[in-house]
Design an enzyme around this catalytic site. Structure first.
Site, PDB file in Angstrom:
ATOM      1  N   ASN A   1     -50.756  47.045  42.191  1.00 35.97           N
ATOM      2  CA  ASN A   1     -51.882  47.837  42.259  1.00 35.97           C
ATOM      3  C   ASN A   1     -52.578  48.475  40.853  1.00 35.97           C
ATOM      4  O   ASN A   1     -53.234  48.023  40.002  1.00 35.97           O
ATOM      5  CB  ASN A   1     -51.893  49.202  43.192  1.00 35.97           C
ATOM      6  CG  ASN A   1     -53.246  49.964  43.364  1.00 35.97           C
ATOM      7  OD1 ASN A   1     -54.043  49.783  42.616  1.00 35.97           O
ATOM      8  ND2 ASN A   1     -53.447  50.293  44.596  1.00 35.97           N
ATOM      9  N   ASP A   2     -51.588  49.308  40.299  1.00 29.49           N
ATOM     10  CA  ASP A   2     -51.798  50.134  38.942  1.00 29.49           C
ATOM     11  C   ASP A   2     -51.739  49.036  37.710  1.00 29.49           C
ATOM     12  O   ASP A   2     -52.538  49.086  36.935  1.00 29.49           O
ATOM     13  CB  ASP A   2     -50.746  51.058  38.829  1.00 29.49           C
ATOM     14  CG  ASP A   2     -50.754  52.229  39.741  1.00 29.49           C
ATOM     15  OD1 ASP A   2     -52.026  52.471  40.376  1.00 29.49           O
ATOM     16  OD2 ASP A   2     -49.551  52.584  40.200  1.00 29.49           O
TER      17      ASP A   2
END
Length: 471
Positions: free
Chosen positions: A394-395
């Site tokens: 995600n990040d």
């Protein structure tokens, strides 16, 4: 005299094996042999240490034999427990295992310092000062690593923060320093015991307080930092004890941990002080959040798109480890390669929960090393890639890090997966990443979500590609 030479030479040989092993661990190809080599060095120097028994006067041997028996029991218990844990630990639990093992190293260094302070032999002011510094660093590494383990293991799900926390921590650290100075000045006097006890208590408490406010997304850097602390503490206590093997091993581990910590912080485009004191993830990146809706597709549709693509770049993340899907992923990859698709893996330096987590995960599945690429080597290739497949990350693929100055992850280098012609994201749900920041990539027109557990989704993808081959 001969025994002294043998013991001294064993320390030099062991140090050489440590250095060679650490060098070998810098490459995935030789990492396993490096670990084994360093292990041989440790076994060699521990065994040689017991030769000192033959260099002790007969009058002192009965008392020494009691300590030797305790040491043997400790070695057996430690080897049995760590050997069992090392063989049975799940890949998702590897980061917390590394954290707790590292903490044990720091605790051992602090214990050596305590024994040195409690001994009756005369000690110089320099040795006392080095002992106190090593004890301070070892205590911080010990309790800090325990908190890091609790965070990674899900036992502490949120950072613990309160008003004036930084001032409190600074005051606690200053108190530990003052108590350490008092311990040195009052050593070998009746008044010297209490400052020493209070010093160890303050140092241990500071390790806890230092780590409590740090967010889970920063744990890879914190683990690396405490690894450096442990190495430094061991090196300092090796100097105090006059043990070359401890000194060299501690310096090597400390310097390697320091370099790794610097590289990890650089990969996040953040300073170490920012990691430790910024309360990362406290603020939301956007009041309204990303606009649009997430599109979703079936695993078979995503598999079909990749089967007929010319190139695919796969971005593995922690979700892959949680699902234990690395074997199924490589089965899927081998089918794509057999059909002529060019497949590469893109690894972000801070992907997962510890340094090198994704590299270890893929190596466990048998992925060839030439298919695994670092961020700097592959980032430019996303723009010409047909499909980017993101699994549980995600990040590290969040374009908000490049565009939104209000985002807490702004400035962090990312994998440019958003530039691929088509992006598929395997994800359990539509929630945020570990940092608590929503990813606008998931709302882009070229991005399609494939919701579900990675193991189940990849199994369906494999079946879909098999069906295409028999159609």
């Amino acid at each position: 005299m001969l025994i002294e030479y043998i013991v001294g030479l064993s320390g030099l040989i062991a140090a050489g094996l440590f250095i060679y092993g650490l060098k070998a661990m810098s490459s995935p190809v030789t990492a396993v042999s490096g670990i084994v080599t360093a292990g041989y060095g440790m076994v060699f120097v521990v065994g040689a240490t017991f030769l000192n028994l033959f260099n002790i006067s007969p009058d002192a041997r009965p008392h020494l034999l009691v300590n030797v028996a305790l040491a043997v029991v400790a070695l057996l218990l430690g080897c049995l427990w760590t050997g069992w844990r090392g063989r049975t630990v799940q890949m998702t639990a590897m980061p917390q295992m590394v954290a707790i093992f590292n903490g044990m190293g720091g605790g051992s260094a602090a214990s050596l310092a305590a024994v040195s302070l409690l001994s009756d032999h005369a000690t110089s002011g320099l040795h006392l000062s080095v002992t106190i510094v090593g004890a301070l660093i070892g205590c911080i590494s010990f309790t800090g690593s325990i908190i890091a383990w609790a965070k990674l293991d899900g036992r502490m799900r949120k950072p613990v923060r309160f008003g004036g926390q930084r001032i409190f921590n600074a005051a606690l650290f200053l108190i530990a320093l003052v108590l350490g100075a008092l311990t040195v000045m009052q050593y070998a006097t009746p008044q010297g015991v209490l400052p020493g006890i209070l010093f160890f208590a303050a140092a241990l408490l500071f390790g806890v307080c230092m780590t409590l406010p740090i967010g889970g997304a920063d744990m890879p850097v914190v683990i690396s930092l405490y690894n450096a602390f442990t190495g430094l503490a061991v090196g300092l206590e090796g100097y105090v004890m006059g043990n070359p093997a401890l000194m060299i091993a501690g310096m090597v581990v400390g310097s390697a941990g320091t370099l790794l910590t610097a590289l990890m912080a650089k990969a996040m485009n953040r300073s170490l002080t920012n990691v430790l004191f910024s309360n990362f993830g406290d603020t939301a990146s956007s009041a309204k959040g990303p606009e649009g809706e997430m599109k979703s597709a079936d695993p078979s549709d995503a598999a079909t798109s990749m089967r007929y693509a010319s190139s695919v770049i796969i971005v593995p993340g922690y979700g892959l480890a949680v699902a234990q899907a690395q074997q199924k992923l490589y089965e899927f990859v081998k089918m794509l390669v057999a059909d002529g698709v060019d497949v590469k893996f893109a690894i972000h330096p801070v992907a997962g929960r510890m340094p090198g987590h994704m590299n270890v995960l893929l190596a466990e599945a048998g992925v060839p090393y030439d298919m695994i690429c670092d961020m700097d080597d592959i980032n430019d290739s996303f723009a010409t890639t047909d499909v980017a497949l993101i699994i549980g990350a995600n990040d590290v693929v969040n374009p908000e890090a490049l565009t939104d100055k209000s985002s807490p992850i702004y400035g962090m280098p990312i994998l440019n997966a958003y530039k691929a012609r088509q992006v598929f994201v395997i994800k359990r749900g539509s929630g945020t990443g570990y940092s608590g920041v929503q990813n606008p990539l998931f709302f882009q027109k070229n991005c399609t979500m494939v919701f579900g557990d990675a193991q189940a989704v990849l199994s369906k993808m494999v079946e879909a590609v098999k069906a295409l081959g028999t159609a």
